[in-house]
Design a protein around this motif. Structure first.
Motif, PDB file in Angstrom:
ATOM      1  N   SER A 195      13.137  18.059 -11.362  1.00  0.00           N
ATOM      2  CA  SER A 195      13.762  18.444 -12.620  1.00  0.00           C
ATOM      3  C   SER A 195      12.761  19.047 -13.600  1.00  0.00           C
ATOM      4  O   SER A 195      11.583  18.675 -13.623  1.00  0.00           O
ATOM      5  CB  SER A 195      14.419  17.220 -13.274  1.00  0.00           C
ATOM      6  OG  SER A 195      14.941  17.554 -14.547  1.00  0.00           O
ATOM      7  N   ASP A 196      13.252  19.964 -14.430  1.00  0.00           N
ATOM      8  CA  ASP A 196      12.465  20.504 -15.537  1.00  0.00           C
ATOM      9  C   ASP A 196      12.799  19.813 -16.853  1.00  0.00           C
ATOM     10  O   ASP A 196      12.365  20.260 -17.922  1.00  0.00           O
ATOM     11  CB  ASP A 196      12.711  22.014 -15.677  1.00  0.00           C
ATOM     12  CG  ASP A 196      12.092  22.791 -14.521  1.00  0.00           C
ATOM     13  OD1 ASP A 196      11.051  22.348 -14.005  1.00  0.00           O
ATOM     14  OD2 ASP A 196      12.659  23.828 -14.128  1.00  0.00           O
ATOM     15  N   ASP A 197      13.547  18.732 -16.795  1.00  0.00           N
ATOM     16  CA  ASP A 197      13.807  17.908 -17.971  1.00  0.00           C
ATOM     17  C   ASP A 197      12.457  17.475 -18.548  1.00  0.00           C
ATOM     18  O   ASP A 197      11.587  17.004 -17.813  1.00  0.00           O
ATOM     19  CB  ASP A 197      14.631  16.685 -17.544  1.00  0.00           C
ATOM     20  CG  ASP A 197      15.059  15.813 -18.711  1.00  0.00           C
ATOM     21  OD1 ASP A 197      14.248  15.583 -19.630  1.00  0.00           O
ATOM     22  OD2 ASP A 197      16.198  15.311 -18.685  1.00  0.00           O
ATOM     23  N   PRO A 198      12.243  17.621 -19.865  1.00  0.00           N
ATOM     24  CA  PRO A 198      10.952  17.247 -20.448  1.00  0.00           C
ATOM     25  C   PRO A 198      10.516  15.821 -20.118  1.00  0.00           C
ATOM     26  O   PRO A 198       9.320  15.569 -19.921  1.00  0.00           O
ATOM     27  CB  PRO A 198      11.180  17.424 -21.958  1.00  0.00           C
ATOM     28  CG  PRO A 198      12.228  18.488 -22.043  1.00  0.00           C
ATOM     29  CD  PRO A 198      13.131  18.240 -20.876  1.00  0.00           C
ATOM     30  N   GLU A 199      11.464  14.881 -20.025  1.00  0.00           N
ATOM     31  CA  GLU A 199      11.091  13.506 -19.695  1.00  0.00           C
ATOM     32  C   GLU A 199      10.593  13.391 -18.261  1.00  0.00           C
ATOM     33  O   GLU A 199       9.724  12.564 -17.958  1.00  0.00           O
ATOM     34  CB  GLU A 199      12.283  12.573 -19.913  1.00  0.00           C
ATOM     35  CG  GLU A 199      12.538  12.216 -21.350  1.00  0.00           C
ATOM     36  CD  GLU A 199      13.472  11.021 -21.456  1.00  0.00           C
ATOM     37  OE1 GLU A 199      12.974   9.879 -21.543  1.00  0.00           O
ATOM     38  OE2 GLU A 199      14.698  11.234 -21.423  1.00  0.00           O
ATOM     39  N   ALA A 200      11.135  14.224 -17.386  1.00  0.00           N
ATOM     40  CA  ALA A 200      10.688  14.196 -15.990  1.00  0.00           C
ATOM     41  C   ALA A 200       9.317  14.831 -15.823  1.00  0.00           C
ATOM     42  O   ALA A 200       8.655  14.614 -14.800  1.00  0.00           O
ATOM     43  CB  ALA A 200      11.695  14.902 -15.098  1.00  0.00           C
ATOM     44  N   LEU A 201       8.883  15.593 -16.804  1.00  0.00           N
ATOM     45  CA  LEU A 201       7.588  16.276 -16.745  1.00  0.00           C
ATOM     46  C   LEU A 201       6.519  15.463 -17.455  1.00  0.00           C
ATOM     47  O   LEU A 201       5.661  15.993 -18.159  1.00  0.00           O
ATOM     48  CB  LEU A 201       7.707  17.677 -17.359  1.00  0.00           C
ATOM     49  CG  LEU A 201       8.683  18.616 -16.648  1.00  0.00           C
ATOM     50  CD1 LEU A 201       8.825  19.924 -17.410  1.00  0.00           C
ATOM     51  CD2 LEU A 201       8.236  18.878 -15.209  1.00  0.00           C
ATOM     52  N   THR A 202       6.584  14.145 -17.306  1.00  0.00           N
ATOM     53  CA  THR A 202       5.608  13.245 -17.880  1.00  0.00           C
ATOM     54  C   THR A 202       4.952  12.457 -16.742  1.00  0.00           C
ATOM     55  O   THR A 202       5.415  12.474 -15.607  1.00  0.00           O
ATOM     56  CB  THR A 202       6.261  12.270 -18.877  1.00  0.00           C
ATOM     57  OG1 THR A 202       7.269  11.497 -18.198  1.00  0.00           O
ATOM     58  CG2 THR A 202       6.905  13.016 -20.034  1.00  0.00           C
ATOM     59  N   SER A 203       3.866  11.784 -17.056  1.00  0.00           N
ATOM     60  CA  SER A 203       3.095  11.102 -16.035  1.00  0.00           C
ATOM     61  C   SER A 203       2.765   9.676 -16.464  1.00  0.00           C
ATOM     62  O   SER A 203       2.785   9.347 -17.655  1.00  0.00           O
ATOM     63  CB  SER A 203       1.789  11.871 -15.761  1.00  0.00           C
ATOM     64  OG  SER A 203       1.126  11.388 -14.612  1.00  0.00           O
TER      65      SER A 203
END
Length: 241
Positions: A195-203
């Protein structure tokens, strides 16, 4: 579309994850411990998936799996889904194998380690790994794995590394009477992988059904992480770079 490798994808959550990602148009590489097990996902291979074979119990086969995947090409995401609940190979399959694959494979953009809520019952130390010590439990192994995910997030800032609790779902491992939702059991892995959802682009997260939760306090303990990494480097002969 993303290229995604999923360990332990011959059945259970791994198979469901692979099938959904293929349906969404992603390039998926599935894994089974034997050729016979890989035959059980022939339907996924027929739909375009690549197949990788190797037993995570054996170090030489783990190395071969990494080589097979690297020959397919660099992955956008890797989902470390394979795991065992009982037996003498818990540490090897649940912790050493994902560590060694992480060390040997070309770095993907995203790494997802399938943990468990049971990690909170794990022992926050490595005493179980000593000679003559008590056996490593499933809870211990998932605590180690969750700490590994956090350590990778710290050491590799350009890679999104997260751990996921899929819940107690009705798979072969979870049992038919498991109370959690099977669809939710693999949704978060798919979301974090593609996903490119901003929350999915976290670590560095520990996720349950697309919500961040607080893991066992030892997961964030850098001393514990480093002790675990040192032990895994000694066991496997490879150190994360």
């Amino acid at each position: 579309m993303a290229r995604i490798f999923i360990t332990g994808s011959a059945d259970g959550l791994g198979r469901h994850t692979a099938a959904t990602l293929i349906e969404e148009g992603h390039d998926v590489v599935v894994h089974a411990r034997s050729a016979e097990r890989l035959a059980s996902v022939q339907d996924l291979l027929d739909r375009g998936a690549d197949g990788i074979v190797g037993d995570l119990v054996a170090m030489d086969q783990i190395r071969d799996i990494a080589g097979q995947v690297n020959r397919v090409g660099q992955m956008d995401a890797v989902i470390h889904n394979a795991g065992v609940l009982h037996g003498p190979d818990i540490f090897q399959v649940n912790v050493a194998a994902p560590y060694l694959l992480t060390a040997l494979m070309q770095q993907p953009r995203r790494l997802i380690y399938v943990s468990s809520g049971m990690h909170r019952g794990g022992h926050a130390g490595l005493a179980a790994l000593g000679t003559g010590a008590r056996k490593v439990t499933y809870s211990d192994s998932k605590l180690y794995l969750t700490a590994l995910a956090a350590a990778v997030a710290r050491l590799w800032p350009d890679v999104l590394s997260n751990a996921v609790d899929p819940g107690w779902v009705p798979t072969r491992m979870g049992g038919a009477g498991a109370p959690d939702d099977l669809r939710l059991g693999h949704l978060t892995q798919e979301w974090l992988a593609a996903s490119d959802d901003p929350e999915a682009l976290t670590s560095g997260g520990y996720w349950y059904h697309q919500h961040r939760e607080k893991p066992h306090p030892a997961v964030r303990d850098e001393r514990f992480q480093n002790e675990l990494l040192d032990h895994l480097a000694g066991v496997t002969g490879e150190r994360l770079r």
